[in-house]
Write an enzyme that holds these catalytic residues in place. Sequence first.
Site, short mmCIF file in Angstrom:
data_model
loop_
_atom_site.label_atom_id
_atom_site.label_comp_id
_atom_site.label_asym_id
_atom_site.label_seq_id
_atom_site.Cartn_x
_atom_site.Cartn_y
_atom_site.Cartn_z
N ASN A 60 -20.56 -5.75 -17.15
CA ASN A 60 -19.92 -6.68 -16.22
C ASN A 60 -19.91 -8.09 -16.79
OD1 ASN A 60 -18.63 -6.96 -13.65
ND2 ASN A 60 -20.39 -8.14 -12.95
N SER A 97 0.84 -1.21 0.00
CA SER A 97 0.00 0.00 0.00
C SER A 97 0.87 1.25 0.00
CB SER A 97 -0.89 0.00 1.25
OG SER A 97 -1.43 1.29 1.44
N GLY A 135 -17.20 -4.30 -5.84
CA GLY A 135 -17.22 -3.25 -4.81
C GLY A 135 -16.93 -1.87 -5.38
N TYR A 176 -3.56 1.46 -10.47
CA TYR A 176 -2.40 2.34 -10.64
C TYR A 176 -1.08 1.57 -10.62
CZ TYR A 176 -2.59 2.13 -5.55
OH TYR A 176 -2.65 1.70 -4.26
N ASN A 208 -14.43 3.09 4.27
CA ASN A 208 -12.98 3.09 4.00
C ASN A 208 -12.23 4.02 4.96
OD1 ASN A 208 -13.44 5.67 2.94
ND2 ASN A 208 -11.89 5.40 1.36
N ASP A 222 -14.36 7.18 -1.14
CA ASP A 222 -14.03 6.71 -2.49
C ASP A 222 -14.78 7.49 -3.58
OD1 ASP A 222 -12.24 4.78 -1.66
OD2 ASP A 222 -13.75 3.20 -1.57
N LYS A 252 -13.76 -3.39 3.67
CA LYS A 252 -14.67 -2.23 3.73
C LYS A 252 -16.08 -2.60 4.21
CE LYS A 252 -12.17 0.15 0.08
NZ LYS A 252 -12.22 0.87 -1.20
N SER A 302 -0.36 4.15 0.96
CA SER A 302 -1.00 5.12 1.86
C SER A 302 -0.04 5.77 2.86
CB SER A 302 -2.18 4.48 2.58
OG SER A 302 -3.22 4.26 1.66
P1 ATR Z 1 -13.38 -4.66 -6.10
O1 ATR Z 1 -13.81 -4.51 -4.68
O2 ATR Z 1 -11.95 -4.25 -6.34
O3 ATR Z 1 -14.32 -4.01 -7.06
P2 ATR Z 1 -14.57 -7.22 -6.63
O4 ATR Z 1 -15.74 -6.79 -5.84
O5 ATR Z 1 -14.01 -8.60 -6.42
O6 ATR Z 1 -13.35 -6.22 -6.41
O7 ATR Z 1 -14.93 -7.02 -8.19
C1 ATR Z 1 -14.10 -7.45 -9.23
C2 ATR Z 1 -14.72 -7.01 -10.55
O8 ATR Z 1 -13.83 -7.41 -11.62
C3 ATR Z 1 -16.06 -7.67 -10.85
O9 ATR Z 1 -16.84 -6.78 -11.61
C4 ATR Z 1 -15.63 -8.88 -11.70
O10 ATR Z 1 -16.66 -9.38 -12.56
P3 ATR Z 1 -17.72 -10.50 -12.02
O11 ATR Z 1 -18.76 -9.75 -11.26
O12 ATR Z 1 -18.23 -11.14 -13.25
O13 ATR Z 1 -16.91 -11.45 -11.15
C5 ATR Z 1 -14.54 -8.26 -12.52
N1 ATR Z 1 -13.62 -9.24 -13.09
C6 ATR Z 1 -12.70 -9.99 -12.42
N2 ATR Z 1 -12.00 -10.76 -13.29
C7 ATR Z 1 -12.50 -10.51 -14.53
C8 ATR Z 1 -12.21 -10.98 -15.84
N3 ATR Z 1 -11.25 -11.89 -16.06
N4 ATR Z 1 -12.92 -10.48 -16.89
C9 ATR Z 1 -13.88 -9.55 -16.69
N5 ATR Z 1 -14.21 -9.06 -15.47
C10 ATR Z 1 -13.53 -9.53 -14.41
#
Ligand code: ATR
Length: 305
Positions: free
Chosen positions: A166, A30, A145, A247, A102, A117, A81, A32
């Site tokens: 998505n 991190s 999230g 990033y 957060n 955020d 979170k 931060s």
């Molecule tokens: P965060 O809190 O960082 O948003 P998360 O809640 O685990 O992490 O969400 C990850 C996001 O990346 C989701 O939208 C996920 O899509 P799904 O809802 O279908 O799981 C997306 N994601 C992860 N791997 C992916 C991939 N290989 N292709 C497309 N979307 C992906």
Amino acid sequence: MAECYTLETLGELSGVPRLFAVLGNPIAHSLSPQLHRPALKACEIEGDYVRIQIEPERMPELVQRFRTMPMGGWNCTVPHKQTMFQLVDELDETARRFQAVNTVLPDEGRLVGFNTDGIGWVRAIREEFRVDVGELRIMILGAGGAGRALAIQAALEGCDRLVIANRTEATAKALAKETAPLFRAGFDFASPSRVKSIPMDPEVIAKELLEIDLLVNTTSVGLKSEEPPLLTARQIPEHLMVYDTIYRPARTALIQEAEKAGAKTANGLSMLLHQGAESFQIWTGRAAPLDLMRQSLVQAAKEFR
Ligand code: ATR
């Protein structure tokens, strides 16, 4: 100074007069501390900001320890979170809105949860592209999230159009439904042209992008440099602004494709900066020394590469 503390090593910090922290799992990388330490120093606040590695099931124990320590406040990142949302005594409106915390402020024995955020992202877009989220047609890739928080914020800002893509289309659909009533009154809220969900299909996305100003990646695709991007240059129109919330790496494959297409691009470092600056203000009641924090963060990000 240890890179990272745990519940077992927290005792080493007993001499710190005012302690700030970021909790995560993993948390070792991190940035931060590099963001907040110079700010504390510049504002002559005696204390420190440290990383704490903690597993979700041990969060209640850590919060109990914090109640006995001179905490100035703390941040939570993935995956804590939602857990912190359950553990605080009071919720600010921002935390209630996103159902996630957060930033925590200890206030006369009570723990108040905030979420910076959304506001951090709005300020980042303004800084990077000199434009307000509320004036834009926006597509968000991802409905996890981070995607959820940004979609809700975009709707609250009254953006001109919101399209959510998505991989699991049902989640995007549910999120579109959730955000629709948040659009400011005075418009025809939630007309299908104003907010909608689409599958994570490059060709479907490419077609929609012709009517979009800002594309935001909130998925985890791009974290690993060997992963193919969700879109290629051919599918990205030149007029687009592309913001990747990732990033590290600084230039994801998506950013590289967008550059090839001639689009404007920015990465998530500015969002990290602005959410952190807002947390700092909540904890200290002081305006964050933004330029100093930005400089330190950019330097730290370079060193990590
Ligand atoms: P965060 O809190 O960082 O948003 P998360 O809640 O685990 O992490 O969400 C990850 C996001 O990346 C989701 O939208 C996920 O899509 P799904 O809802 O279908 O799981 C997306 N994601 C992860 N791997 C992916 C991939 N290989 N292709 C497309 N979307 C992906």
